[in-house]
Design a protein around this motif. Structure first.
Motif, mmCIF file in Angstrom:
data_model
loop_
_atom_site.group_PDB
_atom_site.id
_atom_site.type_symbol
_atom_site.label_atom_id
_atom_site.label_comp_id
_atom_site.label_asym_id
_atom_site.label_seq_id
_atom_site.Cartn_x
_atom_site.Cartn_y
_atom_site.Cartn_z
ATOM 1 N N LEU A 144 -5.013 3.411 0.658
ATOM 2 C CA LEU A 144 -3.369 2.794 0.146
ATOM 3 C C LEU A 144 -3.278 3.024 -1.364
ATOM 4 C CD1 LEU A 144 -0.694 1.857 1.141
ATOM 5 C CD2 LEU A 144 -1.775 -0.480 0.967
ATOM 6 N N ARG A 145 -4.191 2.635 -2.152
ATOM 7 C CA ARG A 145 -4.008 2.772 -3.474
ATOM 8 C C ARG A 145 -3.804 4.198 -3.880
ATOM 9 N NH1 ARG A 145 -7.994 -1.498 -3.962
ATOM 10 N NH2 ARG A 145 -6.937 -3.292 -4.467
ATOM 11 N N LYS A 146 -4.560 5.084 -3.287
ATOM 12 C CA LYS A 146 -4.432 6.538 -3.890
ATOM 13 C C LYS A 146 -3.380 7.128 -3.185
ATOM 14 C CE LYS A 146 -7.236 10.975 -3.530
ATOM 15 N NZ LYS A 146 -5.827 11.648 -3.397
ATOM 16 N N GLU A 147 -2.997 6.884 -1.981
ATOM 17 C CA GLU A 147 -1.568 7.197 -1.473
ATOM 18 C C GLU A 147 -0.290 6.966 -2.360
ATOM 19 O OE1 GLU A 147 -3.093 7.509 3.369
ATOM 20 O OE2 GLU A 147 -1.778 5.884 2.475
ATOM 21 N N LEU A 148 -0.474 5.583 -2.726
ATOM 22 C CA LEU A 148 0.522 5.271 -3.637
ATOM 23 C C LEU A 148 0.535 5.898 -5.008
ATOM 24 C CD1 LEU A 148 0.302 1.236 -2.832
ATOM 25 C CD2 LEU A 148 2.244 2.722 -2.282
ATOM 26 N N ASP A 149 -0.501 5.992 -5.649
ATOM 27 C CA ASP A 149 -0.636 7.006 -6.741
ATOM 28 C C ASP A 149 -0.246 8.280 -6.801
ATOM 29 O OD1 ASP A 149 -1.800 4.578 -8.270
ATOM 30 O OD2 ASP A 149 -3.830 5.222 -7.842
ATOM 31 N N ASP A 150 -0.605 8.870 -5.458
ATOM 32 C CA ASP A 150 -0.143 10.424 -5.350
ATOM 33 C C ASP A 150 1.348 10.600 -5.141
ATOM 34 O OD1 ASP A 150 -2.784 11.052 -5.630
ATOM 35 O OD2 ASP A 150 -3.097 11.398 -3.577
ATOM 36 N N GLY A 160 6.452 3.284 -11.037
ATOM 37 C CA GLY A 160 6.185 1.757 -11.002
ATOM 38 C C GLY A 160 5.988 1.328 -9.564
ATOM 39 N N CYS A 161 6.233 2.120 -8.464
ATOM 40 C CA CYS A 161 6.419 1.776 -7.195
ATOM 41 C C CYS A 161 4.914 2.221 -6.542
ATOM 42 C CB CYS A 161 7.650 2.251 -6.338
ATOM 43 S SG CYS A 161 9.167 1.639 -6.968
ATOM 44 N N ASP A 162 4.097 1.618 -6.924
ATOM 45 C CA ASP A 162 2.633 1.857 -6.611
ATOM 46 C C ASP A 162 1.555 0.649 -6.116
ATOM 47 O OD1 ASP A 162 2.364 0.893 -9.272
ATOM 48 O OD2 ASP A 162 1.432 2.633 -9.938
ATOM 49 N N THR A 163 2.291 -0.137 -5.524
ATOM 50 C CA THR A 163 1.758 -1.320 -5.295
ATOM 51 C C THR A 163 2.242 -2.007 -3.799
ATOM 52 O OG1 THR A 163 3.311 -2.914 -6.200
ATOM 53 C CG2 THR A 163 1.630 -1.989 -7.834
ATOM 54 N N VAL A 164 1.432 -2.832 -3.263
ATOM 55 C CA VAL A 164 1.861 -3.331 -2.009
ATOM 56 C C VAL A 164 3.229 -3.985 -2.094
ATOM 57 C CG1 VAL A 164 1.118 -4.964 -0.199
ATOM 58 C CG2 VAL A 164 -0.536 -3.623 -1.283
ATOM 59 N N ARG A 165 3.334 -4.872 -3.386
ATOM 60 C CA ARG A 165 4.658 -5.441 -3.504
ATOM 61 C C ARG A 165 5.719 -4.489 -3.453
ATOM 62 N NH1 ARG A 165 4.045 -7.822 -9.094
ATOM 63 N NH2 ARG A 165 6.292 -8.417 -8.697
ATOM 64 N N THR A 169 9.103 -4.561 -1.151
ATOM 65 C CA THR A 169 10.420 -4.569 -1.792
ATOM 66 C C THR A 169 11.391 -3.626 -1.320
ATOM 67 O OG1 THR A 169 9.498 -5.297 -3.941
ATOM 68 C CG2 THR A 169 11.678 -4.320 -4.036
ATOM 69 N N HIS A 170 10.611 -2.287 -1.078
ATOM 70 C CA HIS A 170 11.604 -1.351 -0.485
ATOM 71 C C HIS A 170 11.935 -1.548 0.888
ATOM 72 C CE1 HIS A 170 11.880 3.069 0.669
ATOM 73 N NE2 HIS A 170 11.499 2.609 1.965
ATOM 74 N N GLU A 171 10.954 -2.257 1.793
ATOM 75 C CA GLU A 171 11.420 -2.744 3.247
ATOM 76 C C GLU A 171 12.429 -3.593 3.125
ATOM 77 O OE1 GLU A 171 10.613 -0.971 5.680
ATOM 78 O OE2 GLU A 171 9.164 0.310 4.513
ATOM 79 N N THR A 276 13.294 -3.192 -9.274
ATOM 80 C CA THR A 276 12.470 -4.322 -9.266
ATOM 81 C C THR A 276 10.996 -3.905 -10.058
ATOM 82 O OG1 THR A 276 13.611 -4.939 -7.147
ATOM 83 C CG2 THR A 276 11.610 -6.097 -7.955
ATOM 84 N N HIS A 277 10.651 -2.658 -9.923
ATOM 85 C CA HIS A 277 9.175 -2.476 -10.087
ATOM 86 C C HIS A 277 9.244 -1.384 -11.237
ATOM 87 C CE1 HIS A 277 7.633 -5.019 -7.242
ATOM 88 N NE2 HIS A 277 8.398 -4.301 -6.336
ATOM 89 N N GLY A 278 10.390 -0.734 -11.401
ATOM 90 C CA GLY A 278 10.363 0.411 -12.541
ATOM 91 C C GLY A 278 10.552 0.106 -13.902
#
Length: 300
Positions: A144-150, A160-165, A169-171, A276-278
């Motif tokens: 999941l972390r790799k998918e988020l980073d990519d 900045g939107c590369d975490t479970v949080r 937040t998106h949802e 929120t995260h950027g």
């Protein structure tokens, strides 16, 4: 020995002793009891401790995190929360932290939070009152972390939107706007106005540099009319790389994300996550969040 009854700590000399004592005889001070060292923080055991709003993100088991969510983010009479199938405690703790952050500022509670059983690579999904989590993502954090980073590196999701949080937040952005977009009322019209301005702005920038496609985060194709106008006859022309760099620099100031350009639902959700995260949110994303606060924000 001579006997002193005054407790004055005088030197006592044995009777008949010759010379002085090498060391004076003194009363020993009583030993102090050892200081008490505080033990580890007591784990929450009662239901009241487990569901305390301040406990978000601090639970030791998935079951405790589930109980917290059921108490704090589900509407009265709702269908409840089930994290069954998720084994990673850090994941569900991050989910709860994100839900709490949104709940503190916005009017958003769910009818149900559940784990879906379908075979999918989607991280999560939601409507107004239903949040679904993917156990395949939750139980494989490395992937999941790799998918988020990519996804962030390619521009598919905002920086900045590369975490479970950020996923939750998106949802939550969907949850705040889903009904409004379906109803097509004033709330929707204000969001639509921002999206149209954003789309026109991005179109002007792409047209300026002759960009036909921007998927994958990089300028990939130029229109034939633009290349002919600029006198470019092969793709190894050094000016092409120059135009790509200039385009990326200009779009970075306003672009939200590639996913955010898919439709109105994703435009709002990506804007909400970006603000929120950027670190440097687009002005258009800020405008979207201002509208969400106007219609769904909690009064201070």
């Amino acid at each position: 020995f001579s006997v002193c009854t005054q407790h004055c700590r005088c030197v006592l000399i044995p009777q008949g002793a010759k010379g002085k004592l090498v060391k004076p005889l003194r009363r020993k001070k009583p030993k102090r009891p050892p200081a008490k060292v505080p033990g580890p923080t007591k784990k929450p055991t009662t239901i009241r401790e487990i569901v305390d709003p301040k406990m978000a993100g601090k639970h030791k088991t998935v079951k405790q995190a589930e109980q917290w969510a059921a108490e704090n983010v589900i509407v009265p009479g709702g269908q409840g929360v089930s994290f069954e199938g998720i084994t990673d405690v850090a994941y569900v703790n991050s989910v709860n932290v994100a839900l709490k952050e949104v709940l503190e500022k916005y009017d958003l509670k769910y009818d149900t939070i559940r784990v879906w059983d379908r075979n999918s690579d989607i991280w999560a999904s939601s409507t107004h009152r239903r949040l679904s989590l993917n156990p395949r993502s939750a139980n494989n954090m490395k992937r999941l972390r790799k998918e988020l980073d990519d996804s962030v590196a390619s521009g598919f999701h905002p920086a900045g939107c590369d975490t479970v949080r950020s996923i939750i937040t998106h949802e939550s952005g969907h949850g705040l706007s889903f009904d409004a977009i379906q109803a097509k009322g004033d709330f929707y019209k204000e969001l639509l106005s921002v999206k149209l301005k954003y789309t026109r702005h991005m179109t002007r920038i792409r047209k300026k540099y002759g960009i036909m496609s921007d998927y994958g985060g990089n300028a990939q194709y130029f229109s034939n009319s633009f290349l002919q106008k600029e006198g470019v006859f092969h793709l190894k022309d050094p000016r092409i790389e120059k135009w790509k760099k200039a385009y990326r620099k200009e779009k970075k100031k306003i672009r939200i994300s590639e996913y955010g350009e898919q439709d109105m639902h994703e435009f709002v959700a990506e804007s909400f996550a970006m603000v929120t995260h950027g670190t440097s949110p687009s002005q258009y994303a800020l405008d979207v969040v201002a509208i969400l606060k106007k219609y769904k924000g909690k009064s201070s």
